[in-house]
Design an enzyme around this catalytic site. Structure first.
Site, PDB file in Angstrom:
ATOM      1  N   GLY A 296      -8.839   0.756   0.331  1.00 11.41           N
ATOM      2  CA  GLY A 296      -8.506   1.775   1.321  1.00 11.41           C
ATOM      3  C   GLY A 296      -7.083   2.281   1.191  1.00 11.41           C
ATOM      4  O   GLY A 296      -6.339   1.884   0.283  1.00 11.41           O
ATOM      5  N   GLU A 321     -17.456   0.412  -3.512  1.00 14.56           N
ATOM      6  CA  GLU A 321     -17.121   0.151  -4.919  1.00 14.56           C
ATOM      7  C   GLU A 321     -16.309   1.263  -5.558  1.00 14.56           C
ATOM      8  O   GLU A 321     -15.523   1.004  -6.486  1.00 14.56           O
ATOM      9  CB  GLU A 321     -18.387  -0.113  -5.746  1.00 14.56           C
ATOM     10  N   ASN A 323     -13.767   3.083  -4.286  1.00 16.15           N
ATOM     11  CA  ASN A 323     -12.342   2.831  -4.018  1.00 16.15           C
ATOM     12  C   ASN A 323     -11.838   1.625  -4.791  1.00 16.15           C
ATOM     13  O   ASN A 323     -10.728   1.634  -5.344  1.00 16.15           O
ATOM     14  CB  ASN A 323     -12.111   2.616  -2.522  1.00 16.15           C
ATOM     15  N   SER A 412      -3.016  -4.279  12.001  1.00 19.88           N
ATOM     16  CA  SER A 412      -3.426  -3.764  13.300  1.00 19.88           C
ATOM     17  C   SER A 412      -2.913  -2.334  13.480  1.00 19.88           C
ATOM     18  O   SER A 412      -2.426  -1.717  12.534  1.00 19.88           O
ATOM     19  CB  SER A 412      -2.923  -4.673  14.424  1.00 19.88           C
ATOM     20  N   LYS A 415      -3.216   1.777  18.368  1.00 20.03           N
ATOM     21  CA  LYS A 415      -4.366   2.052  19.229  1.00 20.03           C
ATOM     22  C   LYS A 415      -4.892   0.788  19.896  1.00 20.03           C
ATOM     23  O   LYS A 415      -5.738   0.853  20.809  1.00 20.03           O
ATOM     24  CB  LYS A 415      -5.472   2.741  18.431  1.00 20.03           C
ATOM     25  N   ASN A 452       0.250   6.046  13.297  1.00 12.58           N
ATOM     26  CA  ASN A 452      -0.540   6.845  12.363  1.00 12.58           C
ATOM     27  C   ASN A 452       0.124   6.879  10.990  1.00 12.58           C
ATOM     28  O   ASN A 452       1.349   7.000  10.877  1.00 12.58           O
ATOM     29  CB  ASN A 452      -0.681   8.275  12.893  1.00 12.58           C
ATOM     30  N   LEU A 454       0.700   8.690   7.486  1.00  9.12           N
ATOM     31  CA  LEU A 454       0.631  10.005   6.857  1.00  9.12           C
ATOM     32  C   LEU A 454      -0.123   9.940   5.542  1.00  9.12           C
ATOM     33  O   LEU A 454       0.156   9.095   4.699  1.00  9.12           O
ATOM     34  CB  LEU A 454       2.047  10.538   6.599  1.00  9.12           C
ATOM     35  N   GLY A 455      -1.078  10.856   5.374  1.00  9.19           N
ATOM     36  CA  GLY A 455      -1.785  10.951   4.112  1.00  9.19           C
ATOM     37  C   GLY A 455      -2.929   9.979   3.954  1.00  9.19           C
ATOM     38  O   GLY A 455      -3.599   9.980   2.927  1.00  9.19           O
TER      39      GLY A 455
END
Length: 642
Positions: A296, A321, A323, A412, A415, A452, A454-455
């Site tokens: 990820g 698979e 990624n 974590s 959120k 958050n 970026l990208g």
């Protein structure tokens, strides 16, 4: 074809140099009369000496590679090399002429002729360079009007490259700089104006539609200030990267090719997280490191940084698979056989498979990044969020304890703080699982919480850029929404740093600077792309998505905050959950999963996570309060600890 052209050009220059030398001595032989044995020596008499001079000069020029220079781009170095080559050739001629032909060639006559010849050669090359430059500038006179912010070495080099390239499509109109030594003067016939704070006034009436920020050494806060000023005008703004990026991009020495579009991190004005490399290397070196969700956005960046600290082996676990394959190919290309890399396609939901992997690899360190993270999708599929995020984490946590992992680091999110959605609530439960292991396991467990990224996959910023490229409209869920932001490398650095300094049951929080209003961000990105928001590119409000709240927080209210050795990283202490309480909460969730309805699952989540509330309730309260002020107070709380 190109070689033949280059060879012909080289022969032409050699012929012109010989022709210049011959003409100079021919003229001098008629202007200067001198006696040698009572006879006047004409050009024919000195011809053997001239031929020797040509040969010596050719040898000297060959040794100094002067005929390999491209004279339209020549600088002082090339002209000095030609001059030194001429001096060496002359002394070589004097030595050989004296031995071979005897002292028949007067010294002053040869020195005057040779010096004049070298001067004419320099002037010929200089005239050619001026001609080509003016020809290029005439060709570029119809290009887009451009202003360069920064009249330092980077800005001047950029000007030279643009002026030397007739196909650049730009016409540099002026420099803008803060240096009062430069303001009002001209560089390569381009006027320098300033200061930068007067940018709108300085550009009035110039027709400039493009701006390039050429200040690679500028600090982040100053860069943000200049870009916000640029955003008040209808100009397309691009930027030269910082010096480190320019050095790393050594495969392309051209500054003009290094210019990039504005990134959101340029607008944040926040110094990046500083990484204690020695501490992290001591933490990683020689260890077996496992990264779940390693394909990820965060997981793959963690893998990239981990391999730089020399683990004994890296184990990437991912259910997707494609990624996993991508990051495997990237790392194998960069490190080859030097990296002991294993890829496992597996789901953390499969408890038996997780235990098999831990038994096989016996990881010393585990970074747990595997999770479902998309808020709206998890609102519609809360069972999948609970099974993957909560039970998946539980399986990996127990396996780490069972197989004596030294340290477990949970990824974590902000959120998880006072969550208003299933995804955030499940991540809060994951934090509680990690904290419940304190005092009952020799493994050190820690959670790292940030905003958050970026990208990352699903991030709003790539969406904004795609929408701008297509001419709009930009879609924003609510014009009042604000968020914390950080870059993917920063997030990975925080995780590594926190892991290296953590002890059990701690939650680490990053000082992420001031929160950003998404609407302001959208407007600035549009303006910095050269468009006018709402007229040329509309901004459409689509409404809050399921589970979305107007603001995110990094801290649980009223909890203790402790500083660390890194001034950007803090520890949040919370009440620990006992194993018995954890077991009871998992039982509540299991019964809700058996029922299977969305409403039952959400009710169960509210029972096990007391801070979990409906987004409508939280957003109603934030509208009645100044929610931006609430976030700013939370941020001040972090700064005061720092």
């Amino acid at each position: 074809m190109h070689f033949r052209f280059r060879n012909s050009r080289k022969k032409l220059i050699i012929f012109l140099d010989m022709f210049i030398t011959a003409i100079v001595f021919l003229v001098l032989s008629y202007l200067v009369s001198f006696n040698n044995g009572g006879k006047e020596i004409g050009f024919v008499n000195i011809l053997p000496h001239l031929i020797l001079m040509f040969v010596c000069g050719r040898i000297s020029h060959y040794m100094f590679n002067t005929y390999k220079s491209i004279w339209r781009y020549a600088e002082c170095k090339e002209y000095m090399t030609l001059l030194l080559s001429g001096v060496m050739g002359y002394f070589m001629f004097l030595l050989i002429d004296d031995i071979v032909l005897g002292k028949q060639f007067p010294l002053l006559f040869s020195l005057a002729g040779y010096s004049t010849s070298i001067l004419c050669m320099l002037m010929m090359r200089f005239a050619y360079q001026i001609y080509r430059k003016r020809n290029t500038q005439r060709g570029a006179s119809s290009g887009l009007p451009l202003a360069i912010i920064g009249a330092g070495s980077a800005g001047v080099t950029l000007l030279d490259e643009i002026q030397a390239d007739p196909n650049s499509g730009y016409r540099v109109c002026l420099f803008i700089d803060d240096s009062y030594e430069k303001i009002g003067k001209r560089i390569h016939n381009i006027e320098v104006k300033g200061p930068i704070s007067d940018l709108p006034k300085l550009l009035a009436g110039t027709g400039v539609s493009e701006l390039i920020l050429a200040l690679p050494s500028i600090d982040h806060e100053k860069k943000k200030e200049i870009l916000e000023l640029c955003a008040t005008m209808k100009c397309h703004v691009r930027i030269l990267p910082d010096r480190l990026s320019l050095i790393q991009n050594d495969h392309d020495k051209s500054l003009s090719n290094s210019i990039r579009e504005i990134k959101v991190e340029d607008l944040l004005g926040r110094e990046p997280v500083s990484l204690n490399d020695k501490q992290v290397e001591q933490f990683i070196r020689g260890k077996v490191v496992m990264v779940t969700g390693g394909g990820g956005s965060i997981g793959s960046e963690l893998c990239r940084q981990i391999v730089g600290f020399h683990p004994s082996s890296l184990v990437i676990v991912d259910i997707y698979e494609n990624n996993a394959y991508d990051i495997e190919q990237e790392l194998r290309f960069l490190y080859g056989d030097k990296l002991n890399l294993s890829i496992e396609i597996a789901s953390v939901r499969d408890e038996e498979k997780v235990n098999q992997l831990f038994q096989k690899y016996r990881p010393n360190i585990v970074f747990h990044a595997a999770a479902h993270k998309h808020v709206p999708l998890m609102e519609n599929c809360p069972d999948e969020a609970i099974k993957n995020n909560i039970y998946g984490t539980y399986h990996v946590v127990l396996a780490a304890d069972r197989y004596h992992t030294e340290k477990f680091v949970l990824i974590s999110t902000d959120k998880a703080v006072n969550p208003t959605n299933i995804m955030g609530a499940t991540k809060r439960f994951c934090e509680m699982i990690v904290q419940s292991m304190n005092r009952i396991s020799k493994t050190e467990y820690v959670a790292v919480r940030f905003g958050n990224v970026l990208g990352s996959n699903g991030s709003v910023i790539p969406l904004f850029k795609r929408q701008i490229e297509k001419g709009g409209p930009l879609t924003i869920t609510d014009k009042r929404i604000i968020r914390f932001f950080m870059t993917i490398p920063e997030a990975a650095q925080l995780v590594l740093q926190a892991g290296s300094i953590a002890s059990s049951s701690e939650i680490f929080v990053l000082d992420m600077g001031q929160p950003v209003k998404i609407l302001d961000l959208a407007e600035k990105l549009i303006r910095l792309s050269g468009y006018e928001p709402y007229t040329e590119i509309p901004i459409i409000e689509t409404g809050l998505r399921p589970g979305e709240k107007l603001y995110e927080e990094l801290l649980m209210r009223g909890e203790e905050l402790i500083s660390t050795s890194n001034k950007k990283i803090f520890i949040e202490r919370q009440k620990e959950l006992s194993p018995v309480e954890l077991h009871d909460k998992l039982g509540v969730l299991q019964r809700a999963l058996e029922v299977g309805s969305i409403s039952a699952l959400k009710r169960a989540m509210k029972l096990v996570i007391p801070t979990y509330h409906d987004p409508e309730e939280v957003n109603r309260k934030s509208v009645s309060l100044d929610y931006q002020d609430v976030i700013l107070k939370e941020n001040i709380k972090i700064e005061n600890v720092g």
